[in-house]
Design an enzyme around this catalytic site. Structure first.
Site, PDB file in Angstrom:
ATOM      1  N   GLY A   1       0.909  -1.026   0.104  1.00  0.00           N
ATOM      2  CA  GLY A   1      -0.091  -0.198  -0.237  1.00  0.00           C
ATOM      3  C   GLY A   1       1.113   1.390  -0.281  1.00  0.00           C
ATOM      4  N   GLU A   2       0.538   2.472   0.013  1.00  0.00           N
ATOM      5  CA  GLU A   2       0.587   3.652   0.161  1.00  0.00           C
ATOM      6  C   GLU A   2       1.709   4.299   1.406  1.00  0.00           C
ATOM      7  OE1 GLU A   2       2.082   6.715  -1.819  1.00  0.00           O
ATOM      8  OE2 GLU A   2       1.877   5.549  -2.678  1.00  0.00           O
ATOM      9  N   ASN A   3       1.004   3.194   2.256  1.00  0.00           N
ATOM     10  CA  ASN A   3       1.790   4.123   3.508  1.00  0.00           C
ATOM     11  C   ASN A   3       1.009   2.955   4.542  1.00  0.00           C
ATOM     12  OD1 ASN A   3      -1.023   5.241   4.724  1.00  0.00           O
ATOM     13  ND2 ASN A   3      -0.143   6.904   3.744  1.00  0.00           N
TER      14      ASN A   3
ATOM     15  N   THR B   1      -2.999   3.946   2.821  1.00  0.00           N
ATOM     16  CA  THR B   1      -3.412   4.027   2.448  1.00  0.00           C
ATOM     17  C   THR B   1      -2.969   3.228   1.199  1.00  0.00           C
ATOM     18  OG1 THR B   1      -3.278   7.043   2.371  1.00  0.00           O
ATOM     19  CG2 THR B   1      -3.444   6.122   0.246  1.00  0.00           C
TER      20      THR B   1
ATOM     21  N   ARG C   1       5.522   2.450  -7.317  1.00  0.00           N
ATOM     22  CA  ARG C   1       6.748   2.726  -6.498  1.00  0.00           C
ATOM     23  C   ARG C   1       8.126   1.528  -6.822  1.00  0.00           C
ATOM     24  NH1 ARG C   1       5.940   7.514  -4.875  1.00  0.00           N
ATOM     25  NH2 ARG C   1       3.866   8.304  -3.938  1.00  0.00           N
TER      26      ARG C   1
END
Length: 182
Positions: free
Chosen positions: A113-115, A128, A134
C-alpha cells in the site's frame, strides 16, 4: 517529503569521487542520517524497523512506501564510515529493507500500500491501500544485493516483480491498484 535531497547529498559525494571538494555533502548526509536514526522504532512482536514521520514536535508511527528508498541509500553510504559505524548503518539498511519487503508480503495481492501504520503491540497495518507502482523498495533491494551479495535480496525483488506481473500487468504495460487488500 524531501527524500531526494538526502539521497542526492550522498550521490553527489560518490559521483564527485569522494574528493575534498564534495566532502561537505557527505558531512551533511551523515548529519541527516543521525536525524533519521533518531526516528527509527521497532514493532512487536516481529521487530520490524520503521521510520516515524515527524511533524513539528510530534511523531507519527506511520511510514510511507516512498521511504523505502532509505535502505538502499543507507547501504550505499555505509562504506564511507569506519568499520563499527558502517556495520551499524548496514544493519539498519537491512532491517528497514525487511520491513519494506514485508509491506508487500502482508497484503493478499503481495503489493504494498502507499503507507503503513504501526500501533503498540502490532506489526503494521495498511494505511492508504492503493499502489501506484513505486520503485523504491526494489531499488533498495538491488543495492543491498549488489553490496552484500546476499541472494535473499534478489529473491525478494523477484517476489515483488511476480506480484506486479500478476496484479498490475495489462496489455499495454502496468497499472496501479486502487486496493492492495482485494
Amino acid at each position: 517529503m524531501g527524500d531526494s535531497f538526502y539521497e542526492y547529498l550522498l550521490k553527489v559525494w560518490i559521483q564527485g569521487n569522494k574528493t575534498e571538494s564534495v566532502k561537505h555533502y557527505r558531512q551533511m548526509w551523515e548529519t541527516s542520517m543521525e536525524g533519521l536514526i533518531s526516528l527509527t522504532r521497532q514493532t512487536t512482536p516481529s521487530n520490524y524497523t520503521y521510520i516515524c514521520e515527524k511533524s513539528g514536535g510530534s511523531l507519527s508511527h506511520k511510514m510511507d512506501e516512498l521511504a523505502c528508498f532509505a535502505p538502499g541509500m543507507l547501504a550505499l553510504g555505509a562504506s564511507g564510515y569506519g568499520p563499527e559505524k558502517a556495520k551499524q548503518i548496514m544493519n539498519l539498511a537491512e532491517e528497514l529493507a525487511r520491513t519494506c519487503y514485508n509491506f508487500y508480503q502482508t497484503t493478499p495481492t503481495k503489493l504494498a500500500g502507499e503507507n503503513y501504520y504501526f500501533h503498540a503491540g502490532q506489526d503494521m497495518n495498511v494505511g492508504t491501500s492503493w499502489n501506484i507502482l513505486r520503485p523504491e523498495t526494489v531499488e533498495s533491494l538491488m543495492y543491498l544485493w549488489r553490496l552484500t551479495g546476499n541472494k535473499t535480496y534478489q529473491d525478494w525483488g523477484w517476489d515483488i516483480f511476480q506480484a506486479f506481473e500478476k496484479n498490475s500487468r495489462i496489455a499495454s504495460g502496468y497499472v496501479g491498484l486502487r486496493d492492495v487488500s482485494s
